[in-house]
Design an enzyme around this catalytic site. Structure first.
Site, PDB file in Angstrom:
ATOM      1  N   CYS A   1       0.839  -1.213   0.000  1.00  0.00           N
ATOM      2  CA  CYS A   1       0.000   0.000   0.000  1.00  0.00           C
ATOM      3  C   CYS A   1       0.868   1.254   0.000  1.00  0.00           C
ATOM      4  CB  CYS A   1      -0.927   0.008   1.205  1.00  0.00           C
ATOM      5  SG  CYS A   1      -2.060  -1.387   1.228  1.00  0.00           S
TER       6      CYS A   1
HETATM    7  C1  BEZ Z   1       0.496  -4.689   1.747  1.00  0.00           C
HETATM    8  O1  BEZ Z   1       0.074  -3.566   1.463  1.00  0.00           O
HETATM    9  O2  BEZ Z   1       1.699  -4.914   1.874  1.00  0.00           O
HETATM   10  C2  BEZ Z   1      -0.480  -5.824   1.879  1.00  0.00           C
HETATM   11  C3  BEZ Z   1      -1.763  -5.577   2.337  1.00  0.00           C
HETATM   12  C4  BEZ Z   1      -2.653  -6.634   2.457  1.00  0.00           C
HETATM   13  C5  BEZ Z   1      -2.266  -7.906   2.122  1.00  0.00           C
HETATM   14  C6  BEZ Z   1      -0.981  -8.136   1.646  1.00  0.00           C
HETATM   15  C7  BEZ Z   1      -0.088  -7.082   1.527  1.00  0.00           C
END
Ligand code: BEZ
Length: 216
Positions: free
Chosen positions: A47
């Protein structure tokens, strides 16, 4: 998951708390195009790369008259604290200011209304988090495009800008853009037609008869 938006649906005129204060969605969009994009959680690696990229590309969205707004199932306080991380990741001053607001949807009201939850990814309380949804709205507030990625797959914001170029072109002219179309790549467009060309499509395409001329 219940809820969701289909192409042509009008964006709900919801009220929400955001990093720039309380907004009413239609007033926020004004007469512009709009992109509403959700992410699973604040302070997570993928994110952070995504919102960092979106922040860097914000001037390109502005040039296309597209107002940006993000959303996740976190609070405004979290969004603001995380914005510092995003700016630092982008090599900038770690301030709380991003070039777009982030909606606080900690109660999941909008995520449910808009069909944004990813049932495969849960938070620490076992509640589903937001998927990586992209909604593009036209100036008439109607949904022109939606893309739904699971939480585990990051998006490509260059591709999102590419499809906005096509959406804006095809809103203005009765044309359709072919595979991998880019403004500089193909000097011409395929007319959008409800009827299929007569004979083999391969012949029709190679004849060049689909080129309407250079618009760019
Ligand atoms: C991330 O943003 O790293 C992430 C968020 C949810 C699931 C897997 C990765």
């Amino acid at each position: 998951m219940p809820g969701g938006l289909l192409l042509g649906d009008e964006a709900p005129n919801f009220e929400a708390n955001t990093t720039i204060g309380r907004i009413r969605f239609h007033d926020y969009l004004g007469d512009s195009w709009g992109i509403l994009f959700s992410h699973p959680r604040d302070f997570t690696p993928v994110c952070t790369t995504e919102l960092g990229r979106a922040a860097k590309l914000a001037p390109e969205f502005a040039k296309k008259n597209v107002k940006m707004i993000a959303l996740s199932v976190d609070s405004v306080e979290d969004h603001l604290a995380w914005s510092k991380d995003i700016n630092a990741y982008n090599g900038q001053e770690p301030t709380e200011k991003l070039p777009f607001p982030i909606i606080d949807d900690k109660n999941r009201d909008l995520a449910i209304l808009l069909g944004m939850l990813d049932p495969a990814e849960k938070d620490e309380k076992g509640m589903p988090v937001t998927a990586r949804v992209v909604f593009i709205f036209g100036p008439d507030k109607k949904l022109k495009l939606s893309i739904l990625y699971p939480a585990t797959t990051g998006r490509n914001f260059d591709e999102i800008l590419r499809v906005i170029t096509s959406l804006q072109l095809t809103a203005e002219k009765r044309v359709a853009t072919p595979v991998d179309w880019k403004v500089k790549m193909l000097k011409g467009q395929i007319p959008s037609s409800p009827s299929r060309p007569k004979g083999p499509v391969s012949k029709w395409l190679s004849s060049g008869s689909f080129l309407l001329g250079a618009l760019f």
